[in-house]
Design a protein around this motif. Structure first.
Motif, mmCIF file in Angstrom:
data_model
loop_
_atom_site.group_PDB
_atom_site.id
_atom_site.type_symbol
_atom_site.label_atom_id
_atom_site.label_comp_id
_atom_site.label_asym_id
_atom_site.label_seq_id
_atom_site.Cartn_x
_atom_site.Cartn_y
_atom_site.Cartn_z
ATOM 1 N N THR A 2 0.844 -1.185 0.000
ATOM 2 C CA THR A 2 0.000 0.000 0.000
ATOM 3 C C THR A 2 0.881 1.238 0.000
ATOM 4 O O THR A 2 1.827 1.338 0.780
ATOM 5 N N LEU A 83 1.716 5.636 -8.097
ATOM 6 C CA LEU A 83 1.779 4.479 -8.991
ATOM 7 C C LEU A 83 3.216 4.156 -9.382
ATOM 8 O O LEU A 83 3.543 3.004 -9.648
ATOM 9 N N THR A 86 4.768 2.121 -6.275
ATOM 10 C CA THR A 86 4.316 0.759 -6.009
ATOM 11 C C THR A 86 5.066 -0.256 -6.850
ATOM 12 O O THR A 86 5.444 -0.001 -7.995
ATOM 13 N N ASP A 88 3.740 -3.307 -7.447
ATOM 14 C CA ASP A 88 2.728 -4.286 -7.822
ATOM 15 C C ASP A 88 2.316 -4.047 -9.270
ATOM 16 O O ASP A 88 1.864 -2.961 -9.626
ATOM 17 N N ASP A 89 2.469 -5.083 -10.119
ATOM 18 C CA ASP A 89 2.127 -4.949 -11.537
ATOM 19 C C ASP A 89 0.677 -5.319 -11.832
ATOM 20 O O ASP A 89 0.230 -5.231 -12.975
ATOM 21 N N ASP A 91 -3.668 -5.262 -11.121
ATOM 22 C CA ASP A 91 -4.669 -4.196 -11.012
ATOM 23 C C ASP A 91 -4.612 -3.587 -9.612
ATOM 24 O O ASP A 91 -4.447 -4.299 -8.614
ATOM 25 N N LEU A 92 -4.778 -2.286 -9.551
ATOM 26 C CA LEU A 92 -4.647 -1.568 -8.284
ATOM 27 C C LEU A 92 -5.847 -0.669 -8.047
ATOM 28 O O LEU A 92 -6.455 -0.148 -8.986
ATOM 29 N N VAL A 94 -6.973 2.855 -6.675
ATOM 30 C CA VAL A 94 -6.444 4.193 -6.417
ATOM 31 C C VAL A 94 -7.553 5.003 -5.761
ATOM 32 O O VAL A 94 -8.600 5.252 -6.357
ATOM 33 N N VAL A 113 -2.889 3.933 -2.766
ATOM 34 C CA VAL A 113 -2.869 2.886 -3.797
ATOM 35 C C VAL A 113 -2.670 1.537 -3.126
ATOM 36 O O VAL A 113 -1.758 1.367 -2.312
ATOM 37 N N SER A 114 -3.529 0.576 -3.459
ATOM 38 C CA SER A 114 -3.458 -0.755 -2.852
ATOM 39 C C SER A 114 -3.940 -1.799 -3.848
ATOM 40 O O SER A 114 -4.608 -1.470 -4.837
ATOM 41 N N PRO A 115 -3.644 -3.079 -3.611
ATOM 42 C CA PRO A 115 -4.112 -4.128 -4.522
ATOM 43 C C PRO A 115 -5.628 -4.258 -4.487
ATOM 44 O O PRO A 115 -6.277 -3.924 -3.491
ATOM 45 N N VAL A 116 -6.189 -4.758 -5.583
ATOM 46 C CA VAL A 116 -7.621 -5.056 -5.616
ATOM 47 C C VAL A 116 -7.894 -6.230 -4.674
ATOM 48 O O VAL A 116 -7.222 -7.254 -4.745
#
Length: 284
Positions: A2, A83, A86, A88-89, A91-92, A94, A113-116
């Motif tokens: 996050t 973005l 982060t 993490d590649d 979906d995120l 926002v 910003v965090s993972p789905v």
């Protein structure tokens, strides 16, 4: 991972902060009163979807709240910073948040910003109809109720979802006290009608006091180009049962097909869901 970025005048591209540590003062009015606004969008491969629409709705909410928030270009730079940071590649999510801050101190604003969350997509939904307790003209009569603004005051929406889940359902469609279909706690309602080979996509009318859906708006634009006829209510619960498909659409979950309402089955159409889902995926 996050990532938290505050919009700070001393940091033109945003100030990165540790999301695992306390950051807000307990006297912030966003905490004490829910006095603030937010937007949530999906980022795919590092690019936020429907960014302009979300920023425009954020500005509209801020105007309704008489809340002085940073300009769109400031938000864009902070989003880009978050973005970029982060790792993490996938979906995120926002999330943009602005509160009125501490009394007299000015707005507090940040990007998160965090993972789905897992398990959010791909399921058909069992839905309950719940009375919101207002008639469908209240948004026009009582603008101070902020019916068309995306505010932080989501306690009622979350209570509705808890009520649904405690009764074995997945989600909610709100109705007005005069019997009109409104929206979900975190989504917009869509129905399809196919008449003489012509496909119609219909959503409740905005004048009924609902939040303008960015995903619904983008889908309508794509659907029109694909030959769909479009409509804006008014809808009543009987229209949901008489339709050729019912969906809830939102920016992160995207398109979710409804399979039952109040325990009664509604028409499901894998073909229409696949077609609309492809149109949703085509929108940037």
């Amino acid at each position: 991972m996050t990532v938290l970025v505050f919009l700070d005048p001393d940091y033109p591209d945003g100030r990165i902060a540790d999301a695992s540590q306390p950051q807000l003062k307990v006297t912030d009015t966003g905490v004490t009163r829910g006095d603030g606004i937010f937007e949530t969008m999906l980022a795919v491969s590092g690019t936020p979807r429907k960014l302009r629409a979300h920023l425009a709705r954020l500005a509209t909410s801020a105007e309704a709240m008489e809340l002085d928030v940073p300009a769109s270009d400031v938000w864009e730079r902070a989003i880009s910073t978050a973005l970029t940071v982060t790792d993490d590649d996938g979906d995120l999510v926002v999330k943009l948040v602005a509160t009125r801050g501490e009394e007299g101190a000015g707005a507090t604003a940040w990007v998160l910003v965090s993972p789905v969350p897992g398990g959010l997509r791909g399921r058909r939904l069992a839905v309950l109809l719940l009375d919101r307790g207002y008639d469908s003209t209240v948004g026009q009569r009582a603008p101070w109720l902020l019916m068309g603004a995306k505010t932080l005051s989501y306690a009622v929406n979350m209570a509705a979802l808890r009520h649904a889940r405690s009764h074995g359902a997945d989600d909610v469609i709100f109705t007005s006290s005069d019997g009109k279909v409104l929206e979900g706690p975190t989504s917009t309602v869509l129905i399809a009608r196919v008449r003489d080979g012509v496909k119609h996509l219909i959503t409740p009318q905005l004048e009924s006091g609902i939040l303008p859906g960015t995903s619904q708006g983008a889908l309508f634009t794509a659907a029109r180009s694909a030959g769909w006829e479009l409509g804006y209510g008014p809808l009543v619960p009987a229209d949901l049962f008489a339709s050729d498909g019912v969906w809830l659409i939102s920016s992160v979950r995207l398109l979710a097909e409804v399979e039952s309402i109040d325990g009664k089955p509604v028409t499901v159409s894998p073909e229409l869901t696949a077609e609309l889902g492809a149109l949703v995926d085509s929108v940037s």
